[in-house]
Scaffold this motif. Structure first.
Motif, PDB file in Angstrom:
ATOM      1  N   ASN A  59     -73.769 -32.604  29.609  1.00  0.00           N
ATOM      2  CA  ASN A  59     -75.074 -31.991  29.171  1.00  0.00           C
ATOM      3  C   ASN A  59     -74.998 -31.623  27.719  1.00  0.00           C
ATOM      4  N   VAL A  60     -73.900 -32.295  26.964  1.00  0.00           N
ATOM      5  CA  VAL A  60     -73.761 -31.908  25.585  1.00  0.00           C
ATOM      6  C   VAL A  60     -74.026 -33.289  25.051  1.00  0.00           C
ATOM      7  N   HIS A  61     -74.892 -33.374  24.143  1.00  0.00           N
ATOM      8  CA  HIS A  61     -75.465 -34.639  23.512  1.00  0.00           C
ATOM      9  C   HIS A  61     -75.044 -34.688  22.046  1.00  0.00           C
ATOM     10  N   LEU A  62     -74.301 -33.748  21.449  1.00  0.00           N
ATOM     11  CA  LEU A  62     -74.063 -33.842  20.101  1.00  0.00           C
ATOM     12  C   LEU A  62     -72.451 -33.888  20.052  1.00  0.00           C
ATOM     13  N   SER A  63     -72.081 -34.828  19.378  1.00  0.00           N
ATOM     14  CA  SER A  63     -70.600 -34.888  19.076  1.00  0.00           C
ATOM     15  C   SER A  63     -70.271 -34.171  18.116  1.00  0.00           C
TER      16      SER A  63
ATOM     17  N   PRO B  63     -77.089 -41.200  24.021  1.00  0.00           N
ATOM     18  CA  PRO B  63     -76.365 -41.303  22.973  1.00  0.00           C
ATOM     19  C   PRO B  63     -75.963 -40.052  22.280  1.00  0.00           C
ATOM     20  N   ASP B  64     -74.659 -39.565  22.117  1.00  0.00           N
ATOM     21  CA  ASP B  64     -74.234 -38.574  21.301  1.00  0.00           C
ATOM     22  C   ASP B  64     -74.846 -38.542  19.805  1.00  0.00           C
ATOM     23  N   LYS B  65     -75.426 -37.435  19.184  1.00  0.00           N
ATOM     24  CA  LYS B  65     -75.423 -37.856  17.692  1.00  0.00           C
ATOM     25  C   LYS B  65     -74.810 -36.308  17.060  1.00  0.00           C
ATOM     26  N   GLU B  66     -74.883 -36.581  15.721  1.00  0.00           N
ATOM     27  CA  GLU B  66     -74.309 -35.569  14.772  1.00  0.00           C
ATOM     28  C   GLU B  66     -75.429 -34.784  14.632  1.00  0.00           C
ATOM     29  N   LEU B  67     -75.388 -33.478  14.434  1.00  0.00           N
ATOM     30  CA  LEU B  67     -76.453 -32.360  13.831  1.00  0.00           C
ATOM     31  C   LEU B  67     -75.791 -31.623  12.585  1.00  0.00           C
ATOM     32  N   THR B  68     -76.591 -31.474  11.556  1.00  0.00           N
ATOM     33  CA  THR B  68     -76.294 -30.773  10.455  1.00  0.00           C
ATOM     34  C   THR B  68     -77.295 -29.666  10.123  1.00  0.00           C
ATOM     35  N   ILE B  69     -76.979 -28.416   9.927  1.00  0.00           N
ATOM     36  CA  ILE B  69     -77.836 -27.421   9.779  1.00  0.00           C
ATOM     37  C   ILE B  69     -77.336 -26.627   8.481  1.00  0.00           C
TER      38      ILE B  69
ATOM     39  N   LYS C 101     -76.794 -21.396  21.595  1.00  0.00           N
ATOM     40  CA  LYS C 101     -76.053 -22.515  22.123  1.00  0.00           C
ATOM     41  C   LYS C 101     -76.794 -23.798  21.754  1.00  0.00           C
ATOM     42  N   TRP C 102     -76.031 -24.761  21.406  1.00  0.00           N
ATOM     43  CA  TRP C 102     -76.361 -26.141  21.197  1.00  0.00           C
ATOM     44  C   TRP C 102     -76.358 -27.073  22.259  1.00  0.00           C
ATOM     45  N   LYS C 103     -75.435 -26.595  23.233  1.00  0.00           N
ATOM     46  CA  LYS C 103     -75.735 -27.290  24.586  1.00  0.00           C
ATOM     47  C   LYS C 103     -77.169 -27.707  25.136  1.00  0.00           C
TER      48      LYS C 103
ATOM     49  N   LYS D  57     -67.539 -31.769  19.616  1.00  0.00           N
ATOM     50  CA  LYS D  57     -67.510 -31.919  21.006  1.00  0.00           C
ATOM     51  C   LYS D  57     -66.320 -31.515  21.794  1.00  0.00           C
ATOM     52  N   ASN D  58     -66.257 -30.810  22.885  1.00  0.00           N
ATOM     53  CA  ASN D  58     -65.175 -30.619  23.484  1.00  0.00           C
ATOM     54  C   ASN D  58     -65.051 -31.604  24.479  1.00  0.00           C
ATOM     55  N   ALA D  59     -64.160 -32.468  24.412  1.00  0.00           N
ATOM     56  CA  ALA D  59     -63.902 -33.562  25.466  1.00  0.00           C
ATOM     57  C   ALA D  59     -63.546 -33.134  26.916  1.00  0.00           C
TER      58      ALA D  59
END
Length: 672
Positions: free
Chosen positions: A269-273, A45-51, A643-645, A260-262
Motif C-alpha cells: 500500500n506504499v506507491h512512492l519509492s 508502479p511506484d513513483k517519486e514525489l517532490t514537494i 502520511k504519504w502511505k 520507501k522502507n522495503a
C-alpha cells in the motif's frame, strides 16, 4: 493534527483533508489486517514525489514533539497501533485487533506479528513488541513530552508518574502493561470511549527499549538526562523505523528525502519509492506552479493574487478542484503577559507598553479587534473568494468531533450554547461571518474607552519577511483592522527573517519569551476524536496554548507543591471559569450527547469572552493535481493528514469531472 499539534501555516506542500464523523468511540476487534485501503492496490508502479517545505525538522523524538512540522516527517517513519482508512474508518496498523472492556476503562491491543524495526540503512534490528509501546509512553513522560497532557487524567497513574522519581516502582503503578510480546493493555482513570482514536497520535507510538538506551546514558529509562541522550536528535540514525519510509537525507534549508522502507509490513500500500522535500522560503509566489509545469511537482495551487491569474484559470479550465475542508482551527492569539520587547515597532516607551497590556486584558478591546478583522479578505490571499468564505471557522474545535445522536454537528451545538449564554443571535458554523462589523467594532471601542483603555492601541505582530504570501495576509489583516477602527487599533507588522519568527512564535515553549502582542502562527487540529482534544489546549493548568498567551501552566513552589502560574490574571480573564466547564464536561462519559453539550459550553465561553479569535481552517486552495483522488488515508484527527502511505500519482492532471465523481463516491462510502 496535531499535531499535529500546532499546524504552522507556513507549509507550502498541499495535503488534501476533509471533515466527517470518524466514530472514534466505536470499539472493534478482529478487524481486517489491511492498511488504509479496503483492498490492496495491485500492479501500481511506484513513483517519486517532490514537494516543498518551509520549516526545518526540529525534533525526531516523535513521542515528545508537539510541532506539526516535525510530525510531517516523523509520521511517515513510524507507525502506531491504529490508523485510518481512506474513508476515515479506524483500522489496524501495528495492532491487528483491539477491544475495550465493558465500561471502556481497560483497552487491550493485539500486536501484529513480525513487524520489523529497521535502521536508517534498512538493516533489520528487531521486531515490534508490546513492550515497545510501554517504552514509548514512559520515555515521553520522562523527557517531558510536549503532548504529555494528552495522557494526563486518561492513563491511570500517569499524572503521579510525572511527579515521581521515575523509579521502576513508580512506573509499575502506571496503567500501561505488556502482558506478553503480543498483548498490550491500557488501564484508564475513567471510561474513555474515544481512546482507540488516541492511538493514532505520536505520543502513543512505540520505541525499542534496547535501541533507546543505546543512544546515550541519559536515554536510560528511570534516569533521564536530555544532555546525554541522542535519541531523536534529527540525525538519520537517531531512531529506528517501522513506518512506510526511512529518512535518508536531511539538510537544513535545502532538502530532505524519505525513501520507501522495503521491510515495511504494508509495503503493497506504499506507491512512492521516494518523497523529496525541497526548501522554499515563499519569496517566489510562482515557484510551485513553475515546478508543476516543469514536471518537478505533482500538485500546485492557483493564486488569485497573481497578475495573470485569469490566464492560468483559462489554461487549466476543467482541470482544477478545491482542496477539501479540514479539522484545523487557526486564529489570533493574544499575549496577555508580554515580558520581552526585543522585537518591536512601537514598545520603546514604557507608557505605550502599559497601554497595550491594559488594552489586551480588556474584553471590549478584544471584541473590537475581532469585529474589525475582515477574515475573508485575509483568506482570499490564498484562494478565490467563494472558497475563502467557506473556509471560515468560528470556534476553537473541529466540526465533526462531537455530533449529537440526532445529527446536530458540533459547531451548531456551540452556537446554541453561545446564544443561550449571551442572548445574542450569531451563527458560529463554518462558512459564516458572525462578528465582522465596523459598527460593532466602534461600539466596542467606545465601551473600552469608558473602561479606561487609551486609544490608539499598538499591537506588535511578527511576520516572515521573505514569504510573499504571509506578508500579503498580514497586510490585509492590518488594513481591515485599522480601517474599521478608524485608526484606533494599529497593527505593527514586525518583519523578521524566517528563523527569528518561527523560533519565537512557533518553536518557543517559554511563555516569558513570547515577544509579540498578537500572533497568527498558532493552529490546532484534533489529536483524537472528541471535543476535549481542542478544549484542553486552553486549560489554565495543562493547556498547550497557555504558552502562546504568555500565561504558562503550573510550577512547583519551594515546598514542592504545584501552583497555578498567573492564577489571578487567569481568573480575571475567565480562564478559571473555562477550566471548571472543561473538567465538568470531561467527567461525563456515559451520555455522549450530554458530554458534547457540556464541552460546547466551554467552547462558547472562549468565544464569548474573546479569549482567542478563531478565523479559519488550514489554508485551502484551488489546485491542479496529479494525485489520484482519495487514495491516502484520511481523518481530521491524529496524524492521518501527514502520511504519504497510499497516495497514488497519475501520469496526467486529474480532470475536474473525474475528481468530482471520485468525491461523490468517497462521500457515499465515508466511515465504511
Amino acid at each position: 493534527m496535531k499535531k499535529k499539534l500546532l499546524a504552522l501555516s507556513l507549509a507550502l506542500a498541499l495535503t488534501l483533508t476533509a471533515c466527517g464523523n470518524q466514530g472514534g468511540g466505536e470499539s472493534k476487534s478482529g478487524e481486517s489486517q489491511e492498511g488504509p485501503s479496503s483492498e490492496v492496490a495491485e500492479n501500481i508502479p511506484d513513483k517519486e514525489l517532490t514537494i516543498t517545505y518551509s520549516t526545518d525538522l526540529d525534533n525526531m523524538d516523535y513521542v515528545t514533539t508537539a510541532l506539526n512540522t516535525d510530525h510531517q516527517v516523523n509520521g511517515n517513519l513510524v507507525d502506531g497501533l491504529l490508523e485510518n482508512s481512506v474513508t476515515g474508518k479506524l483500522v489496524p496498523s501495528l495492532a491487528e485487533s483491539w477491544e475495550p472492556n465493558e465500561d471502556k476503562t481497560v483497552w487491550t491491543f493485539k500486536i501484529r506479528p513480525n513487524v520489523q524495526w529497521v535502521t536508517n540503512t534498512g538493516e533489520v534490528y528487531d521486531t515490534v513488541k508490546a513492550d515497545d509501546f510501554v517504552v514509548g509512553v514512559r520515555h515521553g513522560a520522562e523527557f517531558e513530552s510536549e503532548t504529555a497532557w494528552l495522557l494526563q487524567g486518561v492513563v491511570k497513574g500517569y499524572d503521579e508518574y510525572l511527579a515521581s522519581d521515575f523509579s521502576d516502582e513508580a512506573w509499575d503503578k502506571v496503567g500501561v502493561k505488556a502482558i506478553d510480546d503480543s498483548t498490550l493493555e491500557f488501564t484508564l482513570e475513567q471510561p474513555t470511549p474515544y481512546f482507540d482514536s488516541m492511538t493514532t497520535y505520536a505520543v502513543l507510538y512505540p520505541i525499542n527499549r534496547a535501541f533507546l538506551e543505546g543512544q546515550g546514558e541519559g536515554c536510560k529509562l528511570g534516569a533521564p538526562n536530555k544532555d546525554t541522550c541522542d535519541f531523536g536528535a534529527t540525525k538519520l540514525d537517531s531512531i529506528l523505523y517501522n513506518g512506510a519510509f526511512i529518512l535518508t537525507e536531511n539538510t537544513a534549508k535545502s532538502q530532505r528525502v524519505m525513501t520507501k522502507n522495503a521491510a515495511y509490513w504494508d509495503a503493497a500500500n506504499v506507491h512512492l519509492s521516494k518523497v523529496t522535500e525541497v526548501y522554499d522560503d515563499g519569496s517566489d509566489n510562482y515557484s510551485t506552479i513553475k515546478g508543476f509545469e516543469n514536471g518537478v511537482y505533482s500538485q500546485a495551487s492557483l493564486n488569485p493574487g497573481w497578475a495573470d491569474y485569469d490566464a492560468y484559470k483559462q489554461k487549466y479550465e476543467g482541470k482544477t478542484h478545491y482542496s477539501l475542508p479540514n479539522g484545523t482551527a487557526f486564529g489570533v492569539v493574544f499575549n496577555y503577559n508580554r515580558q520581552v520587547f526585543n522585537e518591536t515597532n512601537y514598545a520603546t516607551d514604557e507608557t505605550l507598553r502599559k497601554n497595550t497590556r491594559e488594552a489586551v486584558l480588556n474584553e471590549n478591546f478584544r471584541k473590537a479587534l475581532r469585529a474589525a478583522y475582515d477574515v475573508v479578505a485575509d483568506i482570499s490571499v490564498d484562494c478565490p473568494k467563494d472558497l475563502a468564505e467557506a473556509s471560515q471557522r468560528n470556534i476553537n474545535n473541529a466540526p465533526d468531533v462531537g455530533t449529537l445522536s440526532d445529527g446536530t454537528i458540533y459547531p451548531q451545538v456551540v452556537t446554541d450554547a453561545y446564544n443561550e449564554a449571551t442572548g445574542e443571535n450569531r451563527d458560529l458554523n463554518d462558512g459564516k461571518t458572525p462578528f465582522f462589523s465596523k459598527e460593532e467594532a466602534m461600539k466596542y471601542i467606545e465601551a473600552a474607552k469608558e473602561e479606561g483603555v487609551v486609544f490608539p492601541v499598538h499591537l506588535d505582530m511578527m511576520v516572515i519577511e521573505t514569504s510573499d504570501r504571509l506578508v500579503k495576509k498580514a497586510q490585509s489583516m492590518k488594513k481591515s483592522i485599522e480601517d474599521n477602527t478608524e485608526g484606533n487599533i494599529i497593527i505593527e507588522l514586525v518583519m523578521r527573517p524566517d528563523d527569528t519568527v518561527t523560533n519565537i512564535v512557533y518553536k518557543n515553549s517559554d511563555p516569558a519569551a513570547m515577544d509579540y502582542d498578537i500572533s497568527t502562527f498558532t493552529g490546532w487540529s484534533p489529536d483524537y476524536n472528541d471535543p476535549k482534544s481542542f478544549v484542553d489546549i486552553y486549560s489554565p493548568i495543562t493547556g498547550y496554548y497557555m504558552r502562546a498567551t504568555g500565561l504558562g501552566n503550573v510550577e512547583k513552589d519551594k515546598d514542592g507543591n504545584q501552583v497555578i502560574v498567573n492564577e489571578d490574571l487567569k481568573k480575571q480573564l475567565g480562564f478559571m471559569d473555562y477550566e471548571k466547564l472543561y473538567r465538568d464536561a470531561d467527567k461525563i462519559t456515559d451520555d455522549m450527547d450530554a458530554r458534547y453539550k457540556a464541552f460546547a459550553k466551554a467552547d462558547a465561553l472562549l468565544i464569548e469572552k474573546c479569549l482567542y479569535i478563531p478565523t479559519g481552517m488550514k489554508a485551502r486552495f484551488e489546485v491542479v493535481s496529479k494525485y489520484v483522488p482519495f487514495t491516502r488515508q484520511f481523518a481530521t484527527y491524529g496524524l492521518a493528514d501527514v502520511k504519504w502511505k497510499g497516495l497514488q500519482i497519475a501520469d496526467d492532471i486529474i480532470p475536474t469531472e473525474e475528481y468530482d465523481k471520485a468525491y461523490e463516491e468517497w462521500q457515499k462510502n465515508f466511515g465504511k
